[in-house]
Design a protein around this motif. Structure first.
Motif, PDB file in Angstrom:
ATOM      1  N   ALA A  23       2.966  -1.291  11.153  1.00 37.72           N
ATOM      2  CA  ALA A  23       1.713  -1.689  10.876  1.00 37.72           C
ATOM      3  C   ALA A  23       1.146  -1.778  12.383  1.00 37.72           C
ATOM      4  O   ALA A  23       0.006  -1.359  12.706  1.00 37.72           O
ATOM      5  N   LEU A  24       1.854  -1.825  13.487  1.00 38.03           N
ATOM      6  CA  LEU A  24       1.401  -1.764  14.770  1.00 38.03           C
ATOM      7  C   LEU A  24       1.226  -0.396  15.100  1.00 38.03           C
ATOM      8  O   LEU A  24       0.228   0.078  15.820  1.00 38.03           O
ATOM      9  N   ILE A  25       1.972   0.531  14.797  1.00 37.27           N
ATOM     10  CA  ILE A  25       1.816   1.973  14.959  1.00 37.27           C
ATOM     11  C   ILE A  25       0.652   2.461  14.328  1.00 37.27           C
ATOM     12  O   ILE A  25      -0.226   3.285  15.263  1.00 37.27           O
ATOM     13  N   MET A  26       0.129   2.153  13.025  1.00 37.15           N
ATOM     14  CA  MET A  26      -0.788   2.602  12.558  1.00 37.15           C
ATOM     15  C   MET A  26      -2.074   2.044  13.143  1.00 37.15           C
ATOM     16  O   MET A  26      -3.098   2.642  13.218  1.00 37.15           O
ATOM     17  N   PHE A  27      -2.001   0.908  13.661  1.00 33.29           N
ATOM     18  CA  PHE A  27      -3.296   0.051  14.141  1.00 33.29           C
ATOM     19  C   PHE A  27      -3.552   1.165  15.559  1.00 33.29           C
ATOM     20  O   PHE A  27      -4.523   1.326  15.755  1.00 33.29           O
ATOM     21  N   LEU A  28      -2.588   1.416  16.431  1.00 33.71           N
ATOM     22  CA  LEU A  28      -2.564   2.109  17.580  1.00 33.71           C
ATOM     23  C   LEU A  28      -3.099   3.438  17.069  1.00 33.71           C
ATOM     24  O   LEU A  28      -3.758   3.951  18.053  1.00 33.71           O
ATOM     25  N   ALA A  85       4.378   5.687   6.548  1.00 32.57           N
ATOM     26  CA  ALA A  85       3.839   4.471   6.457  1.00 32.57           C
ATOM     27  C   ALA A  85       2.985   4.081   5.223  1.00 32.57           C
ATOM     28  O   ALA A  85       2.394   5.023   4.711  1.00 32.57           O
ATOM     29  N   PRO A  86       3.190   2.996   4.708  1.00 33.45           N
ATOM     30  CA  PRO A  86       2.296   2.564   3.307  1.00 33.45           C
ATOM     31  C   PRO A  86       0.865   2.878   3.484  1.00 33.45           C
ATOM     32  O   PRO A  86       0.552   2.522   4.741  1.00 33.45           O
ATOM     33  N   TYR A  87       0.085   3.065   2.372  1.00 27.91           N
ATOM     34  CA  TYR A  87      -1.339   3.008   2.484  1.00 27.91           C
ATOM     35  C   TYR A  87      -1.819   1.722   2.992  1.00 27.91           C
ATOM     36  O   TYR A  87      -2.775   1.709   3.877  1.00 27.91           O
ATOM     37  N   PHE A  88      -1.445   0.589   2.694  1.00 25.34           N
ATOM     38  CA  PHE A  88      -1.543  -0.779   3.234  1.00 25.34           C
ATOM     39  C   PHE A  88      -1.732  -0.669   4.780  1.00 25.34           C
ATOM     40  O   PHE A  88      -2.796  -1.146   5.299  1.00 25.34           O
ATOM     41  N   LYS A 114       5.340   9.275   0.746  1.00 25.67           N
ATOM     42  CA  LYS A 114       6.851   9.016   0.499  1.00 25.67           C
ATOM     43  C   LYS A 114       7.044   7.784   1.421  1.00 25.67           C
ATOM     44  O   LYS A 114       8.045   7.423   2.017  1.00 25.67           O
ATOM     45  N   ALA A 115       6.145   6.551   1.154  1.00 26.37           N
ATOM     46  CA  ALA A 115       6.258   5.503   2.019  1.00 26.37           C
ATOM     47  C   ALA A 115       7.129   4.352   1.321  1.00 26.37           C
ATOM     48  O   ALA A 115       7.381   4.230   0.144  1.00 26.37           O
ATOM     49  N   ASP A 116       7.918   3.737   2.200  1.00 24.69           N
ATOM     50  CA  ASP A 116       8.571   2.573   1.962  1.00 24.69           C
ATOM     51  C   ASP A 116       7.716   1.292   1.798  1.00 24.69           C
ATOM     52  O   ASP A 116       7.354   0.849   2.963  1.00 24.69           O
ATOM     53  N   THR A 117       7.655   0.585   0.580  1.00 26.53           N
ATOM     54  CA  THR A 117       6.641  -0.287   0.561  1.00 26.53           C
ATOM     55  C   THR A 117       7.634  -1.629   0.016  1.00 26.53           C
ATOM     56  O   THR A 117       6.886  -2.762  -0.154  1.00 26.53           O
ATOM     57  N   SER A 118       8.862  -1.871   0.250  1.00 23.52           N
ATOM     58  CA  SER A 118       9.654  -2.515  -0.221  1.00 23.52           C
ATOM     59  C   SER A 118       9.298  -3.953   0.598  1.00 23.52           C
ATOM     60  O   SER A 118       9.376  -4.946  -0.126  1.00 23.52           O
TER      61      SER A 118
END
Length: 464
Positions: A150-155, A404-407, A253-257
């Motif tokens: 989540a932080l990686i996608m934000f940055l 990373a998930p689309y979320f 191919k995201a892990d949304t678990s």
């Protein structure tokens, strides 16, 4: 109110009471039809949340309702009495051009302008109240277990905005150099720096860039229009993606678990505590929500003023914004209440009431987008679109690499481009329990906004 901010003649219904009623009827109609078999195929393609946002924008574009407006006929008559015959000035577009070209002060036409307070009420009253209600039952440990992606996608989203501006300028330097010269007497890159401030942090960071680079009020207001239009069009695409999130996650191919586990845990808790809400339950929930909102305003207003006066260096971090402290206070108190017995009021419909407030906010945001304004500012809108494409492209590449998930992609983007007013909306579209994730990431945007926008502006200056 600058003339550049106005994109409507006086609407058919300028009364806020009527506008609010229209927005509520639109929401009711959307969710009523979404449960009907006849419309099932339609809603599989077009998510209900997108319509809650898009239909009010259509009503605005048609002149039925509006966020900001000016009485065109009366203004023209008034200016004729002051400056003589206004040949060829007969509609909003020509009136705006006349006022801008002749640098007529806003004081000359301010009495003929108007605006709706629906968005202000939604963002300052309903948004913090919804955050309280949505965080009452938050599983904080579950949120932290979402991991570093989540932080990686934000940055990544932040970097996408920082490099997107300079790349867009280089692109148009060769494709359409004429629009990169002077706008309202100021170099374009200076105006675009305010867009960068808004897209990384928010309003406070946007104003910081205005002061830093001495952007004229007229150019600033034009850039505000571009900022809103491009950001809201991107939000529409994000909401479409919410309905297709499973397919997108499969492609990534995201892990949304971790996200699924958090949603399942919250749904299980809701079912375990579910009960038919009594009158006392509902009154108590409203008292908690708006009581905390009141506390948030008290703290936000006073702390914002105190920081501005006593610690101005913190203003550059966005900490002088009263809205920032309002959202922080509401979220923090909501999280604290999640450790008390009040948490069980989730079973009485806390998150459902909070979600209603969020949808009203979505409709009010949609009302701010007049599709006609895109045509009026098509060249600057094009720059914003290229900028946004670079931002989105980088997000997709990184999401694909780290799976990373689309979320995380959607919320990371809106935590930058939209901040605390939009990120919870997008996060909550996946599940109400995820709305606080949007707030937490948006807080980082406030802190990074001024610095990111400053370096973005320097790069735009170097490549111009």
């Amino acid at each position: 109110m600058s003339i550049s901010e106005i994109s409507n003649d006086i609407p058919l219904f300028p009364n806020d009471t009527v506008i609010f009623g229209i927005l509520c009827v639109i929401l009711a109609g959307i969710f009523y039809t979404s449960k009907k078999d006849f419309f099932s195929k339609f809603y599989r393609i077009v998510p209900a949340l997108l319509l809650c946002y898009f239909i009010p924008s259509i009503f605005c574009s048609l002149g039925i309702i509006a966020d900001k407006w000016i009485d065109v006929d009366t203004t023209i008559k008034h200016l004729q009495s002051l400056y003589g015959n206004l040949n060829g000035i007969s509609d909003l577009s020509s009136l705006k051009a006349y006022i801008s070209t002749n640098q007529i002060p806003s004081s000359e036409y301010a009495q003929f302008t108007g605006g709706s307070k629906i968005y202000y009420i939604s963002s300052r009253f309903l948004l913090p109240a919804s955050l309280v209600l949505l965080t009452l039952s938050i599983d904080l440990k579950g949120v932290f277990k979402l991991g570093p992606k989540a932080l990686i996608m934000f940055l990544t989203a932040t970097i996408g905005v920082m490099i997107g501006g300079p790349i867009a300028i280089v692109f148009f330097k060769y494709v359409a150099p004429d629009i990169l010269t002077q706008v309202e007497g100021t170099e374009l890159w200076k105006g675009l720096s305010t867009v960068a401030g808004s897209w990384i942090g928010g309003g406070a960071n946007q104003l910081a860039m205005k002061e830093q680079w001495e952007v004229s009020d007229s150019l600033f207001s034009i850039m505000a229009v571009v900022d809103v239009l491009v950001a809201e069009v991107w939000m529409a695409f994000l909401l479409i993606g919410v309905a297709k999130s499973e397919a997108i996650d499969k492609w990534l191919k995201a892990d949304t678990s971790s996200i699924t586990a958090l949603k399942n845990k919250m749904e299980k808790f809701t079912l375990e505590t579910a009960r038919i809400p009594s009158f006392n339950d509902l009154i108590l929930l409203l008292g908690i929500a708006f009581g905390v909102t009141a506390i948030g305003h008290i703290i936000g207003d006073n702390l914002g003023i105190y920081i501005t006066k006593k610690a101005p260096f913190l203003v550059d971090l966005g900490l002088g914004s009263s809205f920032f402290w309002l959202i922080i206070t509401a979220t923090t108190i909501g999280i604290f209440l999640s450790f008390t017995k009040i948490k069980t009021y989730e079973g009485a419909g806390a998150s459902k009431i909070g979600t209603v407030f969020i949808y009203i906010l979505v409709a009010s945001i949609g009302m701010k987008m007049n599709l006609n304004a895109i045509v009026e500012n098509i060249s600057l809108f094009a720059i914003g679109c290229v900028w946004m494409i670079i931002h989105v492209g980088l997000l997709v590449v990184v999401a694909k690499i780290i799976k990373a998930p689309y979320f995380f992609l959607a919320v990371g983007s809106k935590a930058n481009i939209g901040g605390a007013a939009s990120a919870p909306v997008v996060a909550g579209a996946f599940h109400p329990s995820l709305a606080p994730v949007g707030v937490l990431l948006a807080v980082l945007g406030y802190a990074l906004g001024t610095y990111g926008a400053f370096f973005c502006a320097l790069m735009m200056k170097w490549v111009r």
